[in-house]
Write a protein that holds these residues in place. Structure first.
Motif, PDB file in Angstrom:
ATOM      1  N   MET A  40       0.815  -1.320  -0.042  1.00 31.87           N
ATOM      2  CA  MET A  40       0.130   0.031  -0.148  1.00 31.87           C
ATOM      3  C   MET A  40       0.976   1.154   0.067  1.00 31.87           C
ATOM      4  N   TYR A  41       0.802   2.221  -0.893  1.00 33.56           N
ATOM      5  CA  TYR A  41       1.153   3.609  -0.766  1.00 33.56           C
ATOM      6  C   TYR A  41       0.263   4.619  -0.936  1.00 33.56           C
ATOM      7  N   LEU A  42       0.927   5.920  -0.425  1.00 31.41           N
ATOM      8  CA  LEU A  42       0.339   6.925  -0.377  1.00 31.41           C
ATOM      9  C   LEU A  42       1.085   7.934  -1.442  1.00 31.41           C
ATOM     10  N   VAL A  43       0.237   8.316  -2.570  1.00 30.62           N
ATOM     11  CA  VAL A  43       0.767   8.729  -3.648  1.00 30.62           C
ATOM     12  C   VAL A  43       0.414  10.394  -3.671  1.00 30.62           C
ATOM     13  N   ALA A  44       1.330  11.168  -4.044  1.00 30.73           N
ATOM     14  CA  ALA A  44       0.851  12.557  -4.225  1.00 30.73           C
ATOM     15  C   ALA A  44       1.493  13.202  -5.531  1.00 30.73           C
ATOM     16  N   GLY A  84      -0.349  16.649 -12.635  1.00 31.11           N
ATOM     17  CA  GLY A  84      -0.515  15.032 -12.509  1.00 31.11           C
ATOM     18  C   GLY A  84       0.796  14.392 -12.447  1.00 31.11           C
ATOM     19  N   ASN A  85       2.016  15.066 -12.182  1.00 29.25           N
ATOM     20  CA  ASN A  85       3.361  14.535 -12.156  1.00 29.25           C
ATOM     21  C   ASN A  85       3.263  13.838 -10.687  1.00 29.25           C
ATOM     22  N   GLU A  86       3.862  12.759 -10.560  1.00 29.58           N
ATOM     23  CA  GLU A  86       3.990  11.994  -9.309  1.00 29.58           C
ATOM     24  C   GLU A  86       5.169  12.615  -8.516  1.00 29.58           C
ATOM     25  N   LYS A  87       4.823  13.067  -7.197  1.00 30.19           N
ATOM     26  CA  LYS A  87       5.817  13.877  -6.340  1.00 30.19           C
ATOM     27  C   LYS A  87       6.276  13.070  -5.169  1.00 30.19           C
ATOM     28  N   ALA A  88       5.528  12.229  -4.761  1.00 31.87           N
ATOM     29  CA  ALA A  88       6.073  11.288  -3.767  1.00 31.87           C
ATOM     30  C   ALA A  88       5.031  10.053  -3.619  1.00 31.87           C
ATOM     31  N   ARG A  89       5.715   8.973  -3.248  1.00 24.63           N
ATOM     32  CA  ARG A  89       5.208   7.801  -3.230  1.00 24.63           C
ATOM     33  C   ARG A  89       5.580   7.135  -1.939  1.00 24.63           C
ATOM     34  N   ILE A  90       4.836   6.774  -1.013  1.00 24.29           N
ATOM     35  CA  ILE A  90       5.316   6.385   0.315  1.00 24.29           C
ATOM     36  C   ILE A  90       4.458   5.068   0.794  1.00 24.29           C
ATOM     37  N   LYS A  92       7.699  14.459   8.045  1.00 19.57           N
ATOM     38  CA  LYS A  92       9.234  14.184   7.482  1.00 19.57           C
ATOM     39  C   LYS A  92       9.520  13.224   6.438  1.00 19.57           C
ATOM     40  N   SER A  93       8.336  12.201   6.258  1.00 15.56           N
ATOM     41  CA  SER A  93       8.152  11.410   5.196  1.00 15.56           C
ATOM     42  C   SER A  93       7.522  11.952   3.885  1.00 15.56           C
ATOM     43  N   LEU A  94       7.077  13.085   4.103  1.00 18.82           N
ATOM     44  CA  LEU A  94       6.188  13.868   3.103  1.00 18.82           C
ATOM     45  C   LEU A  94       7.364  14.351   2.019  1.00 18.82           C
ATOM     46  N   LYS A  95       8.015  15.155   2.834  1.00 18.27           N
ATOM     47  CA  LYS A  95       9.272  16.015   2.247  1.00 18.27           C
ATOM     48  C   LYS A  95       8.791  16.583   0.778  1.00 18.27           C
ATOM     49  N   LEU A  96       7.589  17.486   1.145  1.00 18.33           N
ATOM     50  CA  LEU A  96       7.053  17.972  -0.160  1.00 18.33           C
ATOM     51  C   LEU A  96       7.309  19.674  -0.005  1.00 18.33           C
ATOM     52  N   PRO A  97       7.674  20.206  -1.101  1.00 19.94           N
ATOM     53  CA  PRO A  97       7.715  21.756  -0.762  1.00 19.94           C
ATOM     54  C   PRO A  97       6.320  22.363  -0.961  1.00 19.94           C
ATOM     55  N   ALA A  98       6.086  23.695  -0.649  1.00 13.37           N
ATOM     56  CA  ALA A  98       4.727  24.356  -0.695  1.00 13.37           C
ATOM     57  C   ALA A  98       4.141  24.299  -1.946  1.00 13.37           C
ATOM     58  N   GLY A  99       2.777  24.025  -1.872  1.00 13.43           N
ATOM     59  CA  GLY A  99       2.109  23.789  -3.179  1.00 13.43           C
ATOM     60  C   GLY A  99       0.826  23.064  -2.984  1.00 13.43           C
ATOM     61  N   ASP A 100      -0.014  22.982  -4.086  1.00 11.41           N
ATOM     62  CA  ASP A 100      -1.006  22.016  -4.183  1.00 11.41           C
ATOM     63  C   ASP A 100      -0.940  20.768  -4.620  1.00 11.41           C
ATOM     64  N   TYR A 101      -1.364  19.845  -3.891  1.00 11.67           N
ATOM     65  CA  TYR A 101      -1.281  18.447  -4.320  1.00 11.67           C
ATOM     66  C   TYR A 101      -2.638  17.397  -4.344  1.00 11.67           C
ATOM     67  N   PHE A 154      -3.569  13.650  -3.350  1.00 18.36           N
ATOM     68  CA  PHE A 154      -3.166  12.629  -2.454  1.00 18.36           C
ATOM     69  C   PHE A 154      -4.113  11.443  -2.742  1.00 18.36           C
ATOM     70  N   TYR A 155      -3.654  10.310  -3.010  1.00 15.20           N
ATOM     71  CA  TYR A 155      -4.573   9.081  -3.208  1.00 15.20           C
ATOM     72  C   TYR A 155      -4.039   7.676  -2.682  1.00 15.20           C
ATOM     73  N   LEU A 156      -4.608   6.862  -2.199  1.00 21.69           N
ATOM     74  CA  LEU A 156      -3.993   5.428  -2.259  1.00 21.69           C
ATOM     75  C   LEU A 156      -3.945   4.495  -3.258  1.00 21.69           C
ATOM     76  N   GLU A 157      -2.676   3.940  -3.475  1.00 18.94           N
ATOM     77  CA  GLU A 157      -2.348   2.843  -4.530  1.00 18.94           C
ATOM     78  C   GLU A 157      -2.144   1.558  -3.732  1.00 18.94           C
ATOM     79  N   LEU A 158      -2.865   0.628  -4.019  1.00 19.77           N
ATOM     80  CA  LEU A 158      -3.058  -0.677  -3.154  1.00 19.77           C
ATOM     81  C   LEU A 158      -2.967  -1.790  -4.415  1.00 19.77           C
ATOM     82  N   SER A 159      -2.018  -2.904  -4.062  1.00 20.27           N
ATOM     83  CA  SER A 159      -1.577  -4.083  -5.019  1.00 20.27           C
ATOM     84  C   SER A 159      -1.870  -5.263  -4.076  1.00 20.27           C
TER      85      SER A 159
END
Length: 485
Positions: free
Chosen positions: A66-70, A75-81, A118-127, A129-134
């Protein structure tokens, strides 16, 4: 014999062709595989200091990968946690259909996920967020022997990658500050976080709430732990306020960065009522039994999810129970809660609009200590000498209580008198006397102040109320003194 050999050879040839070009055993399995239920990603809460918290529901087979995706605005992926744990997880069943349209029931895992800032590590902006599960590992093959590669859809032998609905979140720059703490605003609540080191051990902290005219309308002394205040608990009207932390150390006063707090007069309206008109209520009996009830027409209640939520003094959820609207009454004497002061609320979650409304909070006290305990603004106090009951009157340690409100307390051994100074008020009392003085005006106490065990000055709780302008109450079922200012 020749005929048998001929037909046997033809049969084997057909089997070979069917094996080579016909549906494999895996394909046959895929054909009857049911439709997977999409994951629920709801009640999302983002805090620029703490990170992201959300309630989820997903099939257990999908929670291992399971991943949290930003993604950014393009529409460019900026984080996958990677999400590896689900707090307060529970299993229940939900209706589903297989590929042939038959109704079946499947298991669903629910709970809460948390991703630290600290895990997000995203600069200021609009994002978004959704869950991707396999239900399998989608990572590329590695030298360690992982042989599952690429993204495989649910048409290939039951392997699937599912995606939840997305949430738009704005991440702001966190202002820099040398102040050892910060304020976080969450809807109708203030959350105070103090990051204290030995350097600030002797510092005194206060919360300042300033109105639009620059007037300090509330000043509340703070403990050293995380604290939460609601607009209702500190009696603030709707409006815009500036909120700051004040630190006094070695005679020097320092202020934190100011945060704007807007208290709304309107709540989300799902046509079900909020606050006192909410479609349900929580009652607590004289013995501490909690009873939860929902009311309303069944066809209306069936459209929503109802939850019973318990938060501790720091505002953290410690219980999140789903309430069945068909059997809405729940009684619980023991929620396995440790000693502390809690707030209980009911909430309604609308899956269609993904909005949540809440009832008014009900306070609940748990005392497992076997002694009288004291709470100040929801925080459990720790004293070297616990409160005592004398002649049916509860007496509390004066110095500790007054210092918790930011007062300076002096003891005169020669006259056995105590002087406390706070916010320009001078309060004096003498051991053994029922008469105390506030700014020279006498106050008659229920019982006299005493020097307990020749060490601790104890005063009746009513005197605390009159001297500090605080609200003091007594919880009989939990043997607790509740003090708030």
């Amino acid at each position: 014999m020749k005929s048998f050999t001929k037909w046997f050879g033809l049969l084997m040839a057909c089997l070979l062709l069917f094996t080579t070009f016909g549906p494999s055993r895996a394909d046959a399995f895929c054909y009857v595989t049911r439709n997977y239920l999409p994951p629920l990603f709801g009640e999302v809460d983002y805090d620029e200091y703490e990170g992201l918290t959300a309630y989820i529901e997903a099939e257990p087979a999908f929670t291992e990968f399971m991943y949290l995706v930003a993604t950014d605005s393009r529409g460019n992926e900026k984080a996958r946690i990677r999400i590896t744990s689900i707090d307060e997880s529970k299993i229940f069943t939900a209706p589903a259909t297989d590929r042939e349209g038959k109704e079946i029931e499947v298991k669903i895992k629910s709970g809460w996920i948390h991703v630290p800032q600290k895990s997000l590590k995203l600069p200021a902006g609009d994002y978004e967020f959704y869950l991707e599960l396999s239900n399998y590992d989608t990572r590329p093959e590695t030298t360690s022997g992982n042989k599952l590669t690429g993204v495989i859809t649910d048409t290939q032998c039951g392997r699937a990658t599912l995606q939840s609905d997305s949430y738009e979140i704005t991440i702001d720059e966190i202002p820099s500050s040398d102040f050892p703490g910060y304020i976080d605003i969450k809807e109708d609540n203030i959350l105070i976080n103090l990051n204290l080191t030995a350097e600030y051990a002797k510092a005194k902290f206060s919360l300042l709430i300033i109105d639009e005219n620059g007037k300090v309308v509330k000043r509340t002394a703070l403990g050293t732990k995380k604290q939460q205040f609601s607009s209702r608990s500190i009696s603030l009207k709707p409006g815009t306020y500036k909120v700051q932390l004040e630190m006094t150390l070695s005679g020097k006063t320092t202020l934190s960065n100011a945060v704007t707090w807007v208290i709304q007069s309107e709540f989300i309206d799902l046509g079900l009522g909020v606050g006192q008109s909410f479609l349900g209520n929580i009652t607590i009996s004289s013995s501490g039994v909690i009873t939860i009830t929902l009311r309303g027409k069944q066809d209306v209640l069936d459209q929503y999810d109802f939850y019973f939520i318990v938060r501790n003094a720091e505002g953290k959820e410690v219980r999140h129970l789903l309430i069945d609207p068909k059997n809405p009454s729940l009684a619980a004497k023991n929620l396995n809660l440790p000693t502390g002061r809690y707030t209980l609320t009911l909430s309604i979650y609308d899956r269609f609009s993904q909005q949540t409304i809440h009832s008014e909070a009900t306070y609940y006290t748990v005392n497992l200590s076997g002694q009288i305990i004291v709470f100040i603004d929801g925080q459990l106090q720790t004293y070297s000498k616990p409160p005592v009951k004398i002649n049916s009157r509860v007496l509390v340690p004066m110095r500790a209580v007054f210092e918790a409100f930011g007062a300076k307390v002096d003891w005169d051994e020669a006259t056995e008198s105590v002087t406390a100074t706070t916010d320009g008020d001078v309060i004096k009392l003498t051991i053994g006397s029922k008469i105390a003085y506030k700014n020279g005006q006498p106050i008659t106490m229920d019982v006299p102040a005493i020097l307990y065990n020749n060490q601790t000055t104890m005063v009746p709780i009513r005197f605390v109320s009159e001297a500090l302008g605080a609200t003091v109450s007594w919880d009989n079922y939990s043997n607790s003194v509740i003090i708030s200012k």
